[in-house]
Design a protein around this motif. Structure first.
Motif, mmCIF file in Angstrom:
data_model
loop_
_atom_site.group_PDB
_atom_site.id
_atom_site.type_symbol
_atom_site.label_atom_id
_atom_site.label_comp_id
_atom_site.label_asym_id
_atom_site.label_seq_id
_atom_site.Cartn_x
_atom_site.Cartn_y
_atom_site.Cartn_z
ATOM 1 N N LEU A 182 0.687 -1.462 0.224
ATOM 2 C CA LEU A 182 -0.178 0.334 0.295
ATOM 3 C C LEU A 182 1.020 1.295 0.135
ATOM 4 C CD1 LEU A 182 -2.766 1.180 -0.091
ATOM 5 C CD2 LEU A 182 -3.051 1.276 2.391
ATOM 6 N N SER A 183 1.684 0.956 0.355
ATOM 7 C CA SER A 183 3.249 1.916 1.244
ATOM 8 C C SER A 183 4.245 2.810 0.010
ATOM 9 C CB SER A 183 3.586 2.351 2.245
ATOM 10 O OG SER A 183 4.663 0.969 2.478
ATOM 11 N N ALA A 184 3.955 1.442 -1.338
ATOM 12 C CA ALA A 184 5.107 1.769 -2.093
ATOM 13 C C ALA A 184 4.008 1.943 -3.837
ATOM 14 C CB ALA A 184 5.871 0.445 -2.004
ATOM 15 N N PRO A 185 5.078 2.266 -4.991
ATOM 16 C CA PRO A 185 4.874 1.552 -5.687
ATOM 17 C C PRO A 185 5.130 0.552 -6.497
ATOM 18 C CG PRO A 185 6.707 3.175 -6.098
ATOM 19 C CD PRO A 185 6.177 2.994 -4.420
ATOM 20 N N ALA A 186 3.876 0.520 -7.758
ATOM 21 C CA ALA A 186 4.045 -0.671 -8.393
ATOM 22 C C ALA A 186 4.716 -0.552 -9.648
ATOM 23 C CB ALA A 186 2.451 -1.538 -8.805
ATOM 24 N N ASN A 187 6.240 -0.877 -8.923
ATOM 25 C CA ASN A 187 7.005 -1.701 -10.401
ATOM 26 C C ASN A 187 7.763 -2.336 -9.711
ATOM 27 O OD1 ASN A 187 8.949 -1.263 -8.233
ATOM 28 N ND2 ASN A 187 8.476 1.132 -8.492
ATOM 29 N N ALA A 188 8.341 -2.969 -11.180
ATOM 30 C CA ALA A 188 9.392 -4.271 -10.771
ATOM 31 C C ALA A 188 10.154 -4.494 -9.725
ATOM 32 C CB ALA A 188 10.497 -4.631 -12.089
ATOM 33 N N THR A 189 10.683 -3.682 -9.140
ATOM 34 C CA THR A 189 11.346 -3.611 -7.643
ATOM 35 C C THR A 189 10.757 -4.081 -6.797
ATOM 36 O OG1 THR A 189 12.951 -2.157 -8.740
ATOM 37 C CG2 THR A 189 13.518 -2.113 -6.443
ATOM 38 N N VAL A 190 9.889 -3.333 -7.149
ATOM 39 C CA VAL A 190 9.376 -3.192 -5.060
ATOM 40 C C VAL A 190 8.284 -4.630 -5.230
ATOM 41 C CG1 VAL A 190 6.819 -2.646 -4.089
ATOM 42 C CG2 VAL A 190 8.278 -1.221 -5.226
ATOM 43 N N ILE A 191 7.559 -4.974 -6.302
ATOM 44 C CA ILE A 191 7.112 -6.666 -6.702
ATOM 45 C C ILE A 191 8.098 -7.784 -6.171
ATOM 46 C CG2 ILE A 191 6.022 -8.438 -7.942
ATOM 47 C CD1 ILE A 191 5.074 -6.016 -9.847
ATOM 48 N N VAL A 192 9.236 -7.605 -7.155
ATOM 49 C CA VAL A 192 10.261 -8.471 -6.782
ATOM 50 C C VAL A 192 10.404 -8.705 -4.830
ATOM 51 C CG1 VAL A 192 12.554 -9.049 -6.582
ATOM 52 C CG2 VAL A 192 11.611 -8.553 -8.583
ATOM 53 N N ALA A 193 10.416 -7.255 -4.066
ATOM 54 C CA ALA A 193 11.253 -7.558 -3.079
ATOM 55 C C ALA A 193 10.162 -7.988 -1.959
ATOM 56 C CB ALA A 193 10.853 -6.126 -2.373
ATOM 57 N N LEU A 194 8.199 -7.414 -2.201
ATOM 58 C CA LEU A 194 7.525 -7.999 -1.319
ATOM 59 C C LEU A 194 7.827 -9.870 -2.226
ATOM 60 C CD1 LEU A 194 4.797 -5.398 -2.587
ATOM 61 C CD2 LEU A 194 5.856 -5.851 -0.465
ATOM 62 N N PHE A 195 8.104 -9.834 -3.404
ATOM 63 C CA PHE A 195 7.961 -11.484 -3.402
ATOM 64 C C PHE A 195 9.109 -12.661 -2.377
ATOM 65 C CE2 PHE A 195 9.880 -15.150 -5.315
ATOM 66 C CZ PHE A 195 8.897 -15.851 -5.549
ATOM 67 N N LEU A 196 10.004 -11.486 -2.156
ATOM 68 C CA LEU A 196 10.993 -12.440 -1.881
ATOM 69 C C LEU A 196 10.798 -12.315 0.058
ATOM 70 C CD1 LEU A 196 14.438 -10.501 -3.049
ATOM 71 C CD2 LEU A 196 13.076 -13.197 -3.156
ATOM 72 N N GLY A 197 10.416 -10.874 0.579
ATOM 73 C CA GLY A 197 9.599 -10.841 1.698
ATOM 74 C C GLY A 197 8.825 -12.125 2.206
ATOM 75 N N ALA A 198 7.649 -12.513 1.133
ATOM 76 C CA ALA A 198 6.921 -13.608 1.594
ATOM 77 C C ALA A 198 7.207 -15.160 1.396
ATOM 78 C CB ALA A 198 5.554 -13.474 0.157
ATOM 79 N N LEU A 199 8.290 -15.035 0.060
ATOM 80 C CA LEU A 199 9.263 -16.929 -0.022
ATOM 81 C C LEU A 199 10.203 -16.720 1.320
ATOM 82 C CD1 LEU A 199 10.338 -18.578 -1.324
ATOM 83 C CD2 LEU A 199 11.865 -17.650 -2.059
ATOM 84 N N SER A 200 10.767 -15.491 2.450
ATOM 85 C CA SER A 200 11.297 -15.502 2.926
ATOM 86 C C SER A 200 10.521 -16.220 3.959
ATOM 87 C CB SER A 200 12.020 -14.142 3.871
ATOM 88 O OG SER A 200 12.954 -14.086 3.179
ATOM 89 N N THR A 201 8.881 -15.710 4.761
ATOM 90 C CA THR A 201 8.500 -15.881 5.793
ATOM 91 C C THR A 201 8.188 -17.231 5.241
ATOM 92 O OG1 THR A 201 6.067 -15.088 4.557
ATOM 93 C CG2 THR A 201 7.264 -13.738 6.069
ATOM 94 N N SER A 202 7.484 -17.729 4.274
ATOM 95 C CA SER A 202 6.487 -18.846 3.868
ATOM 96 C C SER A 202 8.253 -19.959 4.747
ATOM 97 C CB SER A 202 6.106 -19.617 2.617
ATOM 98 O OG SER A 202 7.288 -18.800 1.430
ATOM 99 N N GLY A 203 9.208 -19.469 4.455
ATOM 100 C CA GLY A 203 10.253 -20.540 4.295
ATOM 101 C C GLY A 203 10.449 -20.976 5.670
ATOM 102 N N ALA A 204 10.035 -19.883 6.676
ATOM 103 C CA ALA A 204 10.204 -20.136 8.295
ATOM 104 C C ALA A 204 8.549 -20.612 8.702
ATOM 105 C CB ALA A 204 10.178 -18.290 8.495
ATOM 106 N N ILE A 205 7.764 -20.839 8.203
ATOM 107 C CA ILE A 205 7.081 -21.517 7.913
ATOM 108 C C ILE A 205 7.504 -22.537 8.241
ATOM 109 C CG2 ILE A 205 4.606 -21.615 8.152
ATOM 110 C CD1 ILE A 205 5.317 -19.331 9.830
ATOM 111 N N PHE A 206 7.625 -23.148 7.223
ATOM 112 C CA PHE A 206 8.270 -24.329 6.996
ATOM 113 C C PHE A 206 9.116 -25.172 7.199
ATOM 114 C CE2 PHE A 206 11.131 -27.156 4.121
ATOM 115 C CZ PHE A 206 10.938 -27.949 4.033
#
Length: 253
Positions: free
Chosen positions: A200-224
């Motif tokens: 919500l606080s960041a513009p929709a560009n490739a860099t932001v999407i990749v950063a959010l992707f890595l954040g989601a991947l890291s958190t799901s990896g921690a749950i795993f």
């Protein structure tokens, strides 16, 4: 649901929430995205992030303790197995049948644990395994010592087999644990809110999407990792069975 499937569901929820935040940014009126509004959102998200970090750290620490406890108990059981066999060997040739039966059972147990199949592991916690343990104890108690030395060795063997079986049962029970489901759901919900606020606080560009992707991947990896370490006898991350295999090679000698 397997741990991998659970981690994928968590990833989908968290990353989907981040993408929803990016989408929501394009639909909200401009005054909702002012500096004052974003600052208030960041403060609220900071509070949620603190709670999520505490819960995540607690779950990781608890899972690591479970994994280490089971690993230590496997090593302790291997040492006790060898010691029991040597005590029976000192008793005399009368215990050869018990030693052969014990070696066969240890080998079968190692094969079941190494298979990692939940249905097979459940048998080691079931009534059949307990009955076999009781029958082995009865065989030891049925020995007729002919000297004081044999009487002491018999008593030691009965004590050791009790410790081995208690340790094994404790290991099997601890290895079948899992984190509390309400706590896990709360954690995933908090993570989804945090990633949504980031989007919500960041513009929709490739860099932001990749950063959010890595954040989601890291958190799901921690749950795993949490789920895997809570079940250290099956799955991708398991305790080493080498101490038990080494003990097996020494039995009957």
């Amino acid at each position: 649901m397997s741990h991998v499937e659970t981690a994928l569901v968590v990833f989908a929820c968290v990353f989907g929430s981040a993408l929803f935040g990016l989408y929501l940014r394009t639909k909200l009126p401009e005054h909702h995205l002012s500096d004052e509004s974003i600052s208030a959102v960041k403060l609220a998200v900071g509070l949620i992030a603190t709670m999520a970090a505490l819960v995540l750290g607690l779950l990781v620490s608890s899972a690591k303790n479970t994994f280490d406890t089971v690993s230590n108990e496997v090593v302790h059981s291997a040492a006790s197995i060898i010691f029991l066999d040597r005590v029976l060997a000192k008793y005399g040739p009368e215990t050869k049948g018990i030693r052969d039966l014990y070696k066969q059972r240890v080998g079968m147990t190692i094969q079941i644990i190494a298979s990692g199949e939940p249905a097979q592991l459940a048998k080691l916690r079931g009534l059949e395994a307990l009955r076999w343990a009781e029958s082995l104890q009865l065989k030891l108690e049925a020995l007729s010592p002919r000297s004081e030395v044999q009487r002491q060795l018999q008593a030691s063997a009965i004590q050791i087999i009790g410790e081995v079986l208690n340790a094994r049962q404790l290991t099997m029970l601890q290895a079948s644990g899992s984190p509390p489901l309400p706590l896990l759901i709360s954690l995933v919900l908090w993570l989804a809110i945090i990633l949504c606020a980031f989007g919500l606080s960041a513009p929709a560009n490739a860099t932001v999407i990749v950063a959010l992707f890595l954040g989601a991947l890291s958190t799901s990896g921690a749950i795993f990792l949490i789920l895997e370490m809570n079940t250290p006898l099956d799955g991708v991350i398991t305790v080493s069975l080498e101490p038990l295999r080494e003990a097996l090679t020494m039995l009957g000698q």
